[in-house]
Design an enzyme around this catalytic site. Structure first.
Site, PDB file in Angstrom:
ATOM      1  N   THR A  57      49.423 -22.423 -40.096  1.00  0.00           N
ATOM      2  CA  THR A  57      50.030 -22.387 -41.426  1.00  0.00           C
ATOM      3  C   THR A  57      49.566 -21.118 -42.134  1.00  0.00           C
ATOM      4  O   THR A  57      48.487 -20.595 -41.848  1.00  0.00           O
ATOM      5  CB  THR A  57      49.646 -23.625 -42.264  1.00  0.00           C
ATOM      6  OG1 THR A  57      48.245 -23.600 -42.513  1.00  0.00           O
ATOM      7  CG2 THR A  57      50.045 -24.915 -41.564  1.00  0.00           C
ATOM      8  N   ILE A  59      48.411 -20.183 -45.190  1.00  0.00           N
ATOM      9  CA  ILE A  59      47.159 -20.079 -45.942  1.00  0.00           C
ATOM     10  C   ILE A  59      45.959 -20.208 -45.012  1.00  0.00           C
ATOM     11  O   ILE A  59      44.969 -19.485 -45.158  1.00  0.00           O
ATOM     12  CB  ILE A  59      47.119 -21.120 -47.076  1.00  0.00           C
ATOM     13  CG1 ILE A  59      48.228 -20.800 -48.086  1.00  0.00           C
ATOM     14  CG2 ILE A  59      45.763 -21.141 -47.768  1.00  0.00           C
ATOM     15  CD1 ILE A  59      48.516 -21.887 -49.064  1.00  0.00           C
ATOM     16  N   CYS A  60      46.049 -21.085 -44.037  1.00  0.00           N
ATOM     17  CA  CYS A  60      44.956 -21.241 -43.075  1.00  0.00           C
ATOM     18  C   CYS A  60      44.765 -19.949 -42.284  1.00  0.00           C
ATOM     19  O   CYS A  60      43.641 -19.476 -42.098  1.00  0.00           O
ATOM     20  CB  CYS A  60      45.245 -22.406 -42.131  1.00  0.00           C
ATOM     21  SG  CYS A  60      45.471 -24.001 -42.961  1.00  0.00           S
ATOM     22  N   ALA A  61      45.864 -19.377 -41.823  1.00  0.00           N
ATOM     23  CA  ALA A  61      45.805 -18.117 -41.077  1.00  0.00           C
ATOM     24  C   ALA A  61      45.206 -17.011 -41.937  1.00  0.00           C
ATOM     25  O   ALA A  61      44.380 -16.217 -41.464  1.00  0.00           O
ATOM     26  CB  ALA A  61      47.200 -17.740 -40.591  1.00  0.00           C
ATOM     27  N   SER A  63      43.052 -17.340 -44.341  1.00  0.00           N
ATOM     28  CA  SER A  63      41.602 -17.550 -44.489  1.00  0.00           C
ATOM     29  C   SER A  63      40.854 -17.068 -43.250  1.00  0.00           C
ATOM     30  O   SER A  63      39.777 -16.483 -43.366  1.00  0.00           O
ATOM     31  CB  SER A  63      41.277 -19.017 -44.788  1.00  0.00           C
ATOM     32  OG  SER A  63      41.450 -19.851 -43.671  1.00  0.00           O
TER      33      SER A  63
END
EC number: 1.11.1.24
Length: 165
Positions: A57, A59-61, A63
């Site tokens: 996803t 936002i996860c990527a 971070s």
């Protein structure tokens, strides 16, 4: 139990989220090489636990990319990017992105870690995955910083996490 939101809808998170001063007990995850990995593998180092639902996803990527960039500048610190993704997906992402400064670890074999760290989403469309959180540990696994991100579609506060190192 804690509450976070997903696109504004409240969802429940199980477990007790570690607070500053707490000691995080060791736990087992799976490395990109499909080997058991514990905090003890990083003994003597400070640790940043970048916890998120799925590396696939946006936002996860983001971070993972941001912590990878910062990890190159941090002495005696290991950045562990922890999700339920299979190690193959984690390795594919990091390989395609050229990310070599973080360690991806998966909880797919041991979802008890979710509850232990207080990030176990127990309801809604992401039930069974982890909430977004950052926990910074010293060399003895004592919590220096902890943030359970209140809205899952929001990035963590990178500056606050890095400031304690």
């Amino acid at each position: 139990m804690s509450k976070i939101t997903l696109a504004g809808t409240e969802i429940e998170v199980s477990g007790v989220f570690p607070q500053v001063g707490d000691v995080v007990t060791d736990f087992t995850t799976v490395s990109a090489k499909l080997e058991d990995t514990t905090l003890a593998n990083f003994a003597g180092k400070r640790k940043i636990l970048n916890i998120f639902p799925s590396i696939d996803t946006g936002i996860c990527a983001t971070s993972v990319r941001k912590f990878n960039e910062q990890a190159a500048k941090l002495a005696n610190t290991a950045v562990l990017c922890l999700s339920t993704d299979l190690p193959f997906a984690q390795a594919r992402f990091c390989g395609a992105e050229g990310l070599e400064n973080v360690f991806t670890v998966s909880t797919f074999r041991n979802k008890d870690v979710h509850k232990q760290l207080g990030v176990d989403i127990v309801e809604g469309p992401l039930a069974g995955l982890t909430a977004r959180a950052v926990i910074v540990l010293d060399e003895n696994n004592r919590v220096l910083h902890s943030e359970l991100v209140p809205e899952i579609k929001q990035e963590p506060n990178y500056d606050a996490a890095l400031a304690v190192l």
